[in-house]
Design a protein around this motif. Structure first.
Motif, mmCIF file in Angstrom:
data_model
loop_
_atom_site.group_PDB
_atom_site.id
_atom_site.type_symbol
_atom_site.label_atom_id
_atom_site.label_comp_id
_atom_site.label_asym_id
_atom_site.label_seq_id
_atom_site.Cartn_x
_atom_site.Cartn_y
_atom_site.Cartn_z
ATOM 1 N N UNK A 37 55.713 32.509 36.479
ATOM 2 C CA UNK A 37 55.786 33.077 35.142
ATOM 3 C C UNK A 37 57.211 32.974 34.612
ATOM 4 N N UNK A 91 50.236 27.389 37.563
ATOM 5 C CA UNK A 91 49.273 28.138 38.376
ATOM 6 C C UNK A 91 48.748 27.250 39.498
ATOM 7 N N UNK A 126 56.925 39.419 26.812
ATOM 8 C CA UNK A 126 56.000 39.486 27.935
ATOM 9 C C UNK A 126 56.095 38.199 28.757
ATOM 10 N N UNK A 127 55.727 38.275 30.029
ATOM 11 C CA UNK A 127 55.710 37.056 30.850
ATOM 12 C C UNK A 127 54.707 36.038 30.314
ATOM 13 N N UNK A 158 50.373 45.471 35.110
ATOM 14 C CA UNK A 158 51.645 45.101 35.733
ATOM 15 C C UNK A 158 52.745 45.866 34.998
ATOM 16 N N UNK A 164 52.604 32.525 31.743
ATOM 17 C CA UNK A 164 52.233 31.686 32.887
ATOM 18 C C UNK A 164 52.670 30.245 32.603
ATOM 19 N N UNK A 169 54.278 34.413 42.140
ATOM 20 C CA UNK A 169 53.248 35.433 42.413
ATOM 21 C C UNK A 169 52.147 34.830 43.273
ATOM 22 N N UNK A 228 54.523 39.920 43.608
ATOM 23 C CA UNK A 228 55.486 39.170 42.813
ATOM 24 C C UNK A 228 56.778 38.997 43.612
ATOM 25 N N UNK A 256 48.832 37.811 28.562
ATOM 26 C CA UNK A 256 49.499 39.105 28.724
ATOM 27 C C UNK A 256 49.611 39.796 27.364
ATOM 28 N N UNK A 257 49.555 41.125 27.397
ATOM 29 C CA UNK A 257 49.855 41.882 26.197
ATOM 30 C C UNK A 257 51.357 41.992 25.994
ATOM 31 N N UNK A 258 51.754 42.651 24.920
ATOM 32 C CA UNK A 258 53.182 42.781 24.607
ATOM 33 C C UNK A 258 53.824 43.958 25.348
ATOM 34 N N UNK A 289 51.616 31.131 41.737
ATOM 35 C CA UNK A 289 51.702 31.075 40.277
ATOM 36 C C UNK A 289 53.128 31.415 39.858
ATOM 37 N N UNK A 330 52.237 46.329 31.188
ATOM 38 C CA UNK A 330 51.515 45.206 30.610
ATOM 39 C C UNK A 330 50.094 45.142 31.163
ATOM 40 N N UNK A 363 45.923 32.487 38.268
ATOM 41 C CA UNK A 363 47.012 33.355 37.854
ATOM 42 C C UNK A 363 46.585 34.290 36.739
ATOM 43 N N UNK A 364 47.568 34.935 36.099
ATOM 44 C CA UNK A 364 47.317 35.824 34.970
ATOM 45 C C UNK A 364 47.697 35.070 33.708
ATOM 46 N N UNK A 365 46.687 34.656 32.953
ATOM 47 C CA UNK A 365 46.943 33.663 31.918
ATOM 48 C C UNK A 365 47.205 34.216 30.522
ATOM 49 N N UNK A 425 44.386 43.062 35.108
ATOM 50 C CA UNK A 425 45.438 43.703 35.887
ATOM 51 C C UNK A 425 46.336 44.543 34.982
#
Lengths: 119, 108
Positions: free
Chosen positions: B35, B48, B42-43, A37, B45, B88, B99, A109-111, B33, A95, A105-107, A35
């Motif tokens: 965050x 979940x 960054x977010x 975001x 998790x 989310x 979100x 993430x980039x910076x 989920x 991101x 979920x989205x486990x 994804x």
């Protein structure tokens, strides 16, 4: 180490284009959906786009549909976001996020990479 | 389109329990989920599928989901838990990720 690294952000004028990249490492990129975001300054998270592991399924937020294109190169473990006809309201940190699918979920993430649209 | 509603802010004293809600129409039928996002980061998790925790997330973080409300519960709150929290879901009717607006947790 599982890692996502975004690049390609910068200052761009309204109406112009920009291409973001996300380089993945530490896991088998080709087996994960991904994804994009974004987060405008001082605002919450906004989902932009989704692409399945093979690239065969793609979804976009209404705010970017027709202007942005998500793609991936599994051979190079890379994710892309082509952004055309940029608007002021596209200014945000972008991101990339890994999506294991199912109910996970989205486990990862980039910076993030910052895109500023301004004349 | 599906809407998730979170309170803008929640305040709690250290050592107490914080509860952050996420409201949505029949959200209990969806997988939620959560965050955590600290300033400039960054977010991450933290919960979940309503109530499961990723590895490395303290047991103090838990979740529940029923009816029209999902809840993130943080027990024995620490100063380091101060952050923005987002819920989310996946909205299958629109094929969109959704979100919530986010909740700023302040540890007094």
């Amino acid at each position: 180490e599982v890692q996502l690294v975004e690049s390609g952000g910068g200052l761009v004028q309204p109406g112009r284009s920009l291409r973001l990249s996300c380089s993945a490492s530490g896991f088998t990129f080709s087996t994960y959906s991904m994804n994009w975001v974004r987060q405008a300054p001082g605002k919450g998270l906004e989902w932009v786009s989704y692409i399945s592991s093979s690239g065969s399924t793609i979804y976009y937020a209404d705010s970017v549909k027709g202007r942005f294109t998500i793609s991936r190169d599994n051979a190079k473990s890379s994710l892309f976001l082509q952004m055309n006809s940029l608007r002021d309201e596209d200014t945000a940190v972008y991101y990339c996020a890994r999506d294991p699918g199912g109910k996970n979920g989205m486990d990862v993430w980039g910076q993030g990479t910052t895109v500023t649209v301004s004349s | 389109s599906y809407v998730l509603t979170q309170p803008p802010s929640v305040s709690v004293a250290p050592g107490q329990t914080a509860r952050i809600t996420c409201g949505g129409n029949n959200i209990g039928t969806k997988s939620v989920h959560w965050y955590q996002q600290k300033p400039g980061q960054a977010p991450v998790l933290v919960v979940y599928d309503d109530s499961d925790r990723p590895s490395g997330i303290p047991e103090r973080f838990s979740g529940s989901n029923s009816g029209n409300t999902a809840t993130l519960t943080i027990s024995r709150v620490e100063v380091g838990d101060e952050a923005d929290y987002y819920c989310q879901v996946w909205d299958s009717s629109s094929d969109h990720v959704v979100f919530g607006g986010g909740t700023k947790l302040t540890v007094l």
